[in-house]
Design a protein around this motif. Structure first.
Motif, mmCIF file in Angstrom:
data_model
loop_
_atom_site.group_PDB
_atom_site.id
_atom_site.type_symbol
_atom_site.label_atom_id
_atom_site.label_comp_id
_atom_site.label_asym_id
_atom_site.label_seq_id
_atom_site.Cartn_x
_atom_site.Cartn_y
_atom_site.Cartn_z
ATOM 1 N N GLU A 193 -2.701 -1.814 5.667
ATOM 2 C CA GLU A 193 -2.453 -0.313 6.052
ATOM 3 C C GLU A 193 -1.489 0.443 5.231
ATOM 4 O O GLU A 193 -0.668 -0.074 4.670
ATOM 5 C CB GLU A 193 -1.856 -0.392 7.690
ATOM 6 N N ALA A 194 -1.589 1.505 5.278
ATOM 7 C CA ALA A 194 -0.788 2.659 4.455
ATOM 8 C C ALA A 194 0.745 2.382 4.986
ATOM 9 O O ALA A 194 1.246 2.140 6.192
ATOM 10 C CB ALA A 194 -0.980 4.056 4.828
ATOM 11 N N ARG A 218 -6.141 0.182 2.567
ATOM 12 C CA ARG A 218 -6.740 -0.563 1.362
ATOM 13 C C ARG A 218 -7.213 -2.017 1.606
ATOM 14 O O ARG A 218 -6.653 -2.517 2.160
ATOM 15 C CB ARG A 218 -5.827 -0.390 0.073
ATOM 16 N N ASN A 251 0.973 -1.086 0.206
ATOM 17 C CA ASN A 251 0.051 0.040 -0.023
ATOM 18 C C ASN A 251 0.810 1.096 -0.101
ATOM 19 O O ASN A 251 1.547 1.584 0.958
ATOM 20 C CB ASN A 251 -1.043 0.111 1.133
ATOM 21 N N GLN A 253 -1.801 6.757 1.502
ATOM 22 C CA GLN A 253 -1.883 7.370 2.825
ATOM 23 C C GLN A 253 -2.871 6.718 3.694
ATOM 24 O O GLN A 253 -2.952 7.120 4.955
ATOM 25 C CB GLN A 253 -2.133 8.794 2.897
ATOM 26 N N GLU A 254 -4.000 5.894 3.182
ATOM 27 C CA GLU A 254 -5.170 5.319 3.693
ATOM 28 C C GLU A 254 -4.886 3.983 3.550
ATOM 29 O O GLU A 254 -4.463 3.539 2.622
ATOM 30 C CB GLU A 254 -6.414 5.909 3.425
ATOM 31 N N ARG A 310 -6.983 -6.305 5.069
ATOM 32 C CA ARG A 310 -6.724 -4.843 5.172
ATOM 33 C C ARG A 310 -5.210 -4.451 4.937
ATOM 34 O O ARG A 310 -4.640 -4.881 6.017
ATOM 35 C CB ARG A 310 -7.569 -4.098 6.403
#
Length: 179
Positions: free
Chosen positions: A141-142, A105, A99, A102-103, A139
């Motif tokens: 993380e950034a 995914r 990733n 900045q958020e 998920r």
């Protein structure tokens, strides 16, 4: 008595050459219509040229590719020939997904597609972690990286050529070679 102009003569006495019909005058509307048609044709040609240059080439790239904020790399491919009675072939594609955004995914196996030799797409059926255990969509993380495998099923007589990867359900996708 001054000479009067006939039906094909202007007041200057000029007219069409003998044997050639008179050219009708074109109106402003027909000129604008012709200009609009030319502009539309040029726009279509431009869009086609840009699409051709931006298209994905062949099946895909050999190295990491990025779609949205996720960067994908293929680390391994296992696609054994199935038994005679089988109708499908199960393929496991090892991936490393970073990733770069900045958020966080979500990596969803159903959004990823295996490309066979007929250019048909087969959606992922499962996601495995680095230990080979089945997990739900993960998920990422950034700034973090996921390592694991995507599992696909395709008709037993077809070979996989590539992988189409997606950051999200609305993303354009990017393609990777598997060989």
């Amino acid at each position: 008595m001054p000479h009067q102009a006939g039906p094909h003569h202007s007041t200057t006495g000029q007219g069409p050459l003998p044997g050639y019909p008179a050219r009708p005058k074109r109106g402003v509307l027909s000129g604008c219509l012709m200009a609009a048609v030319i502009v539309i044709v040029l726009l279509v040609l431009l869009v086609t040229a840009v699409s051709w240059f931006l298209r994905s080439t062949g099946v895909g790239a050999d190295g990491p590719v990025q779609d949205g904020k996720l960067r994908f790399a293929v680390t391994s491919t296992k696609c054994p020939k199935p038994g005679r009675a089988a109708t499908v072939r199960t393929c496991e594609v090892g991936v490393q997904v970073r990733n770069v955004g900045q958020e966080a995914r979500v990596l969803d196996p159903g959004r990823q597609k295996l490309i066979d030799e007929d250019e048909a797409l087969h959606g992922g059926t499962r996601l495995l972690d680095a230990d080979g255990k089945e997990i739900t969509p993960v998920r990422v993380e950034a700034g973090r990286t996921f390592r694991g495998s995507l599992v696909f099923e395709l008709p037993k007589d077809l070979d996989p050529l590539g992988l189409e990867v997606h950051d999200s359900g609305q993303s354009k996708g990017a393609r990777l070679n598997l060989g």
